[in-house]
Write a protein that holds these residues in place. Structure first.
Motif, PDB file in Angstrom:
ATOM      1  N   ILE A   8       0.933  -1.427  -0.050  1.00  0.00           N
ATOM      2  CA  ILE A   8       0.040   0.036  -0.002  1.00  0.00           C
ATOM      3  C   ILE A   8       0.824   1.245   0.167  1.00  0.00           C
ATOM      4  N   LEU A   9       1.754   1.270   1.002  1.00  0.00           N
ATOM      5  CA  LEU A   9       2.879   2.367   1.072  1.00  0.00           C
ATOM      6  C   LEU A   9       3.558   2.430  -0.372  1.00  0.00           C
ATOM      7  N   LYS A  10       4.069   1.335  -0.920  1.00  0.00           N
ATOM      8  CA  LYS A  10       4.675   1.627  -2.204  1.00  0.00           C
ATOM      9  C   LYS A  10       3.752   2.277  -3.309  1.00  0.00           C
ATOM     10  N   THR A  11       2.324   1.715  -3.401  1.00  0.00           N
ATOM     11  CA  THR A  11       1.546   2.260  -4.605  1.00  0.00           C
ATOM     12  C   THR A  11       1.150   3.602  -4.144  1.00  0.00           C
ATOM     13  N   GLN A  12       1.000   3.955  -2.818  1.00  0.00           N
ATOM     14  CA  GLN A  12       0.723   5.370  -2.599  1.00  0.00           C
ATOM     15  C   GLN A  12       1.959   6.368  -2.804  1.00  0.00           C
ATOM     16  N   GLU A  13       3.189   5.907  -2.769  1.00  0.00           N
ATOM     17  CA  GLU A  13       4.532   6.666  -3.147  1.00  0.00           C
ATOM     18  C   GLU A  13       4.473   6.845  -4.356  1.00  0.00           C
ATOM     19  N   ALA A  14       4.103   5.589  -5.191  1.00  0.00           N
ATOM     20  CA  ALA A  14       4.336   5.880  -6.852  1.00  0.00           C
ATOM     21  C   ALA A  14       3.106   6.673  -7.377  1.00  0.00           C
ATOM     22  N   LEU A  15       1.988   6.805  -6.647  1.00  0.00           N
ATOM     23  CA  LEU A  15       0.825   7.676  -7.290  1.00  0.00           C
ATOM     24  C   LEU A  15       1.378   9.205  -6.819  1.00  0.00           C
ATOM     25  N   LYS A  16       1.982   9.531  -5.820  1.00  0.00           N
ATOM     26  CA  LYS A  16       2.330  10.732  -5.307  1.00  0.00           C
ATOM     27  C   LYS A  16       3.508  11.248  -6.337  1.00  0.00           C
ATOM     28  N   LYS A  17       4.233  10.361  -6.542  1.00  0.00           N
ATOM     29  CA  LYS A  17       5.552  10.579  -7.395  1.00  0.00           C
ATOM     30  C   LYS A  17       5.066  10.804  -8.835  1.00  0.00           C
ATOM     31  N   ALA A  18       3.930  10.201  -9.377  1.00  0.00           N
ATOM     32  CA  ALA A  18       3.506  10.230 -10.649  1.00  0.00           C
ATOM     33  C   ALA A  18       3.016  11.485 -10.792  1.00  0.00           C
ATOM     34  N   VAL A  19       1.925  11.920 -10.024  1.00  0.00           N
ATOM     35  CA  VAL A  19       1.126  13.278 -10.121  1.00  0.00           C
ATOM     36  C   VAL A  19       2.262  14.355  -9.854  1.00  0.00           C
ATOM     37  N   ILE A  20       3.168  14.558  -9.041  1.00  0.00           N
ATOM     38  CA  ILE A  20       4.038  15.471  -9.025  1.00  0.00           C
ATOM     39  C   ILE A  20       4.919  15.506 -10.420  1.00  0.00           C
ATOM     40  N   GLU A  21       5.527  14.380 -10.927  1.00  0.00           N
ATOM     41  CA  GLU A  21       6.132  14.405 -11.974  1.00  0.00           C
ATOM     42  C   GLU A  21       5.473  14.994 -13.298  1.00  0.00           C
ATOM     43  N   LEU A  22       4.017  14.522 -13.179  1.00  0.00           N
ATOM     44  CA  LEU A  22       3.086  15.001 -14.497  1.00  0.00           C
ATOM     45  C   LEU A  22       2.846  16.565 -14.218  1.00  0.00           C
ATOM     46  N   MET A  23       2.762  17.023 -12.939  1.00  0.00           N
ATOM     47  CA  MET A  23       2.815  18.434 -12.873  1.00  0.00           C
ATOM     48  C   MET A  23       3.654  19.332 -13.233  1.00  0.00           C
ATOM     49  N   ALA A  24       5.039  18.692 -13.321  1.00  0.00           N
ATOM     50  CA  ALA A  24       6.256  19.516 -13.856  1.00  0.00           C
ATOM     51  C   ALA A  24       6.381  19.736 -15.247  1.00  0.00           C
ATOM     52  N   VAL A  25       5.571  18.810 -16.059  1.00  0.00           N
ATOM     53  CA  VAL A  25       5.211  18.939 -17.575  1.00  0.00           C
ATOM     54  C   VAL A  25       4.062  19.376 -18.146  1.00  0.00           C
ATOM     55  N   LYS A  26       3.113  19.344 -17.162  1.00  0.00           N
ATOM     56  CA  LYS A  26       1.592  19.321 -17.538  1.00  0.00           C
ATOM     57  C   LYS A  26       0.910  20.356 -16.561  1.00  0.00           C
ATOM     58  N   ASN A  27      -0.216  21.026 -16.949  1.00  0.00           N
ATOM     59  CA  ASN A  27      -1.238  21.910 -15.947  1.00  0.00           C
ATOM     60  C   ASN A  27      -2.058  20.734 -15.286  1.00  0.00           C
ATOM     61  N   ILE A  47      -6.159   3.756  -8.100  1.00  0.00           N
ATOM     62  CA  ILE A  47      -6.127   5.278  -7.361  1.00  0.00           C
ATOM     63  C   ILE A  47      -7.283   5.461  -6.561  1.00  0.00           C
ATOM     64  N   TYR A  48      -8.506   4.830  -7.160  1.00  0.00           N
ATOM     65  CA  TYR A  48      -9.803   4.966  -6.371  1.00  0.00           C
ATOM     66  C   TYR A  48      -9.593   4.396  -4.980  1.00  0.00           C
ATOM     67  N   LEU A  49      -8.831   3.160  -5.036  1.00  0.00           N
ATOM     68  CA  LEU A  49      -8.856   2.578  -3.658  1.00  0.00           C
ATOM     69  C   LEU A  49      -8.179   3.528  -2.404  1.00  0.00           C
ATOM     70  N   HIS A  50      -7.379   4.369  -3.001  1.00  0.00           N
ATOM     71  CA  HIS A  50      -6.656   5.054  -2.025  1.00  0.00           C
ATOM     72  C   HIS A  50      -7.038   6.643  -1.949  1.00  0.00           C
ATOM     73  N   TYR A  51      -7.677   6.897  -3.122  1.00  0.00           N
ATOM     74  CA  TYR A  51      -7.851   8.598  -3.230  1.00  0.00           C
ATOM     75  C   TYR A  51      -9.484   8.756  -3.996  1.00  0.00           C
ATOM     76  N   MET A  52     -10.104   9.804  -3.435  1.00  0.00           N
ATOM     77  CA  MET A  52     -11.190   9.973  -4.217  1.00  0.00           C
ATOM     78  C   MET A  52     -11.225  10.514  -5.716  1.00  0.00           C
ATOM     79  N   ASP A  53     -10.253  11.012  -5.788  1.00  0.00           N
ATOM     80  CA  ASP A  53     -10.028  11.686  -7.178  1.00  0.00           C
ATOM     81  C   ASP A  53      -8.460  12.326  -7.235  1.00  0.00           C
ATOM     82  N   LYS A  54      -8.161  12.842  -8.358  1.00  0.00           N
ATOM     83  CA  LYS A  54      -6.762  13.439  -8.348  1.00  0.00           C
ATOM     84  C   LYS A  54      -6.439  14.867  -7.541  1.00  0.00           C
TER      85      LYS A  54
END
Length: 181
Positions: A8-27, A47-54
């Motif tokens: 669970i921690l690994k998945t959540q970290e991957a999701l957090k990293k992904a959204v920040i990396e995407l924000m660095a190149v995309k609105n 994603i929806y198992l851990h968060y409601m939405d982006k």
């Protein structure tokens, strides 16, 4: 204390990293759940198992960093401004992608507001308007002034590629704060 499954921690970290990396190149508004799931290499449903939405995901990331900074403040409460600032600047450097993205994108207003509120709260105990160099000044004006200065110098530091080492940033901002509190 409840032990959280490493997967669970690994998945959540991957999701957090992904959204920040995407924000660095995309609105942020243009980032989709599919973009995040592809970048994190997970199913959209995960994603929806851990968060409601982006938005919930981004809120949790911001909350985590604000809480970490608050904890660092409490840890550094017995230190000089220089020493305490060094703890912060090291944290900023260690989390460069998050802070540079959050302070240099169109999506940064919410984070900047949260960061400024944290700085103002933490400096509130340092302000004395009853005597000394700040006697007779408005506590709110002082707090907003120095809060904006701290947030501004951190923004400047990231915009300039962290060209000044964290130790130097901590020393110089610490000296400025020591002069005024």
């Amino acid at each position: 204390m409840i032990k959280v499954d490493r997967r669970i921690l690994k998945t959540q970290e991957a999701l957090k990293k992904a959204v920040i990396e995407l924000m660095a190149v995309k609105n942020f508004d243009d980032i989709t759940i599919r973009d995040i799931s592809d970048r994190a290499n997970v199913n959209r449903g995960t994603i929806y198992l851990h968060y409601m939405d982006k938005f919930d995901l981004l809120d949790k990331i911001i909350e985590e960093h604000i809480n970490n900074l608050r904890e660092l403040c409490h840890t550094a409460s017995e230190m000089s401004f220089q020493e305490g600032n060094y703890v912060w600047f090291e944290y900023f450097a260690d989390n460069h992608l998050f802070f540079s993205t959050m302070l240099n994108t169109k999506s940064s207003a919410y984070f900047r507001s949260q960061f400024l509120d944290l700085v103002v709260q933490e400096y509130k105990v340092e302000v004395d308007v009853t005597e000394g160099i700040n006697q007779g000044l408005s506590e709110d004006v002082i707090l907003q002034f120095f809060g904006a200065a701290v947030v501004g110098i951190v923004e400047w530091w990231f915009k300039n590629g962290m060209s000044v080492p964290p130790r130097v940033m901590a020393e110089q901002t610490g000296i400025l704060l020591d002069r005024n509190f």
